[in-house]
Design a protein around this motif. Structure first.
Motif, PDB file in Angstrom:
ATOM      1  N   LEU A   1       8.268  -7.898 -29.304  1.00 32.49           N
ATOM      2  CA  LEU A   1       9.371  -8.791 -29.669  1.00 32.49           C
ATOM      3  C   LEU A   1      10.703  -8.041 -29.722  1.00 32.49           C
ATOM      4  O   LEU A   1      11.728  -8.567 -29.284  1.00 32.49           O
TER       5      LEU A   1
ATOM      6  N   ASN B   1      13.509 -10.631 -29.386  1.00 34.63           N
ATOM      7  CA  ASN B   1      12.985 -11.870 -29.963  1.00 34.63           C
ATOM      8  C   ASN B   1      13.264 -13.088 -29.088  1.00 34.63           C
ATOM      9  O   ASN B   1      13.609 -14.159 -29.587  1.00 34.63           O
TER      10      ASN B   1
ATOM     11  N   ALA C   1       6.799 -11.200 -24.409  1.00 33.51           N
ATOM     12  CA  ALA C   1       7.175 -12.108 -25.492  1.00 33.51           C
ATOM     13  C   ALA C   1       7.218 -13.503 -24.875  1.00 33.51           C
ATOM     14  O   ALA C   1       7.956 -13.754 -23.921  1.00 33.51           O
TER      15      ALA C   1
END
Length: 131
Positions: free
Chosen positions: A18, A23, A59
């Motif tokens: 992440l 993120n 991610a």
């Protein structure tokens, strides 16, 4: 003791993935860590030595992770999203175009570090993807 060690390692794998993607989901660009998974390109169970290799991770949001794991979508070695013909046949079903087809042939959001290993992506394309 072994379960604790695995969970600790999974936590660090998730954290590394992440962080390297800021993120951000590699497909949609969603930036909510609660909706993101540190997915494995080669599944955890199939490649013990690369379980924690951050170049074996992406991610990805939960919906697309499930599609990736089941082979309905893939990421090519040149970092493009490919949608299976199975999903393309369902284009008239609610949500298929919006959640999948619009991403076909687009480049993923690339990480700042730990670029997905092209050999791992080749494996996914050849062994998991349902053309």
């Amino acid at each position: 003791e072994q379960i604790v060690k695995i969970r600790v390692n999974q936590f660090f794998f998730r954290k590394a993935i992440l962080a390297s993607y800021n993120n951000t989901c590699c497909i949609t660009g969603i930036q909510n860590p609660e909706l993101l998974i540190a997915g494995h390109i080669i599944p955890w169970a199939l490649d013990e030595k690369n379980r924690l290799n951050p170049r074996n991770g992406i991610a990805i949001n939960a919906l697309h992770d499930q599609a990736f794991e089941s082979g309905l979508i893939t990421i090519t070695p040149d970092y493009k999203i490919k949608i299976s013909s199975e999903l393309k046949l369902l284009k008239n079903q609610t949500g298929i175009s919006e959640f999948f087809l619009k991403y076909d042939n687009l480049e993923i959001h690339l990480p700042d570090r730990f670029l997905p290993d092209k050999e791992f992506l080749e494996y996914h394309n050849n062994e998991r993807f349902r053309r």
